[in-house]
Write an enzyme that holds these catalytic residues in place. Structure first.
Site, PDB file in Angstrom:
ATOM      1  N   SER A  53      -3.481  -4.533  -0.159  1.00  0.00           N
ATOM      2  CA  SER A  53      -2.025  -5.181   0.007  1.00  0.00           C
ATOM      3  C   SER A  53      -1.253  -3.966   0.769  1.00  0.00           C
ATOM      4  O   SER A  53      -0.257  -4.383   1.650  1.00  0.00           O
ATOM      5  CB  SER A  53      -1.250  -5.224  -1.394  1.00  0.00           C
ATOM      6  OG  SER A  53      -1.462  -4.234  -2.204  1.00  0.00           O
ATOM      7  N   GLU A  54      -1.530  -2.798   0.676  1.00  0.00           N
ATOM      8  CA  GLU A  54      -0.996  -1.666   1.255  1.00  0.00           C
ATOM      9  C   GLU A  54      -1.871  -0.482   1.700  1.00  0.00           C
ATOM     10  O   GLU A  54      -2.950  -0.233   0.956  1.00  0.00           O
ATOM     11  CB  GLU A  54       0.246  -1.066   0.724  1.00  0.00           C
ATOM     12  CG  GLU A  54       1.534  -1.950   0.881  1.00  0.00           C
ATOM     13  CD  GLU A  54       1.748  -2.695  -0.311  1.00  0.00           C
ATOM     14  OE1 GLU A  54       2.610  -3.639  -0.463  1.00  0.00           O
ATOM     15  OE2 GLU A  54       0.725  -2.435  -1.369  1.00  0.00           O
ATOM     16  N   THR A  55      -1.672  -0.148   2.936  1.00  0.00           N
ATOM     17  CA  THR A  55      -2.366   1.181   3.210  1.00  0.00           C
ATOM     18  C   THR A  55      -1.409   2.273   3.791  1.00  0.00           C
ATOM     19  O   THR A  55      -0.492   1.840   4.476  1.00  0.00           O
ATOM     20  CB  THR A  55      -3.435   1.053   4.573  1.00  0.00           C
ATOM     21  OG1 THR A  55      -4.243   0.054   3.901  1.00  0.00           O
ATOM     22  CG2 THR A  55      -4.163   2.221   5.006  1.00  0.00           C
TER      23      THR A  55
END
Length: 285
Positions: A53-55
């Site tokens: 979902s996020e990096t």
């Protein structure tokens, strides 16, 4: 004349599970611990590749008050702020040997500004950033949301915009049981990011159940969502619907056991949880 891109090199990397102290039961985050010299296009490409979902990408700060700077990417865009990336990035920065300027408080620089993160025993907590949009949700959107949640319109006890980076709409239901029973119709909620919260019975191990839905090309339910929980805490505590300190569960339907600790102290609302590093090594970027 365009500069020649720097040759890829091995960079410290971690994959952190956030809002849990049990590996693989929270919300995973990829963290490139040393992102110096990377441009935004390279960051976006790598974030798309991780398929999380996020990096996040840690950089030296540009503001003297900050301990480090972070850029937060989904698979398709950069976020000015997000909750679980804030806690996971702080965890990775500390584990990599970062020493905050002020004992017990880290200051993170991100696109949205400076965010304070405090150590709370074994947990980290961020100060909920100001909401940039609140207020009533258009009736036609509420009708769409009710259809997307498979509920009659009157089951939505209240709703409000809760924008602190992500464009969340918060929806209050009567009970945690209603929240857990939702089987979302993403097509009905197309274009809206919807967070739903409902109380558990008095005396339960947790106070509220939370679920967040993100319709789109890759429609998904987020396992544990710091930004929504931050906005929901400001809304519910501010309106007297929640006590000044409470515990929320999220990810239950997905087989996760996310736990979000909320505490109002003075003018701040702190949103925290545990994090655990599940993968550590190097990435070629």
């Amino acid at each position: 004349m365009n500069a020649t891109p720097a040759a890829p090199r091995l960079r410290p990397f971690a994959q952190v599970d956030v809002f849990t102290d049990v590996p693989y039961r929270g919300n995973p985050l990829a963290v490139v611990v040393d992102a110096g010299g990377l441009d935004g296009g390279t960051m976006q490409q790598f974030a798309n590749w991780t398929n999380l979902s996020e990096t996040t990408f840690l950089l030296p700060p540009t503001q003297p008050e900050a301990d480090y700077r972070v850029r937060i990417f989904t698979g398709s865009e950069e976020f000015p702020f997000a909750g679980h990336p804030t806690l996971g990035s702080a965890h990775a920065w500390l584990e990599a040997g970062g020493v905050p300027r002020c004992d017990g408080i880290l200051v993170q620089e991100c696109v949205a500004g400076l965010v304070r993160v405090k150590r709370d025993g074994a947990r980290l907590a961020f100060a909920a950033p100001p909401l940039t949009r609140t207020g009533a949700v258009a009736e036609e959107d509420l009708v769409r949301i009710a259809a997307g949640l498979g509920l009659p319109r009157e089951a939505l006890l209240d709703a409000t915009w809760l924008v602190n980076g992500p464009q969340w709409i918060g929806v209050l239901l009567e009970s945690a049981g209603q929240v857990l029973a939702i089987r979302p119709d993403y097509a009905a909620m197309e274009g809206l990011k919807v967070g739903v919260i409902g109380p558990h019975p008095a005396g339960s191990a947790v106070d509220f159940e939370v679920r967040t839905f993100i319709p789109g090309d890759a429609a998904a339910e987020d396992p544990v969502t710091g930004s929504f929980n931050a906005g929901a805490a400001q809304w519910l505590i501010g309106s007297g619907r929640a006590p000044g300190s409470y515990l929320a569960a999220q990810g239950t339907v997905l087989g996760r056991a996310g736990r979000v600790h909320v505490e109002a102290l003075g003018d701040d609302i702190w949103v925290g949880g545990s994090s655990v590093s599940c993968i550590e090594g190097f990435v070629l970027l």
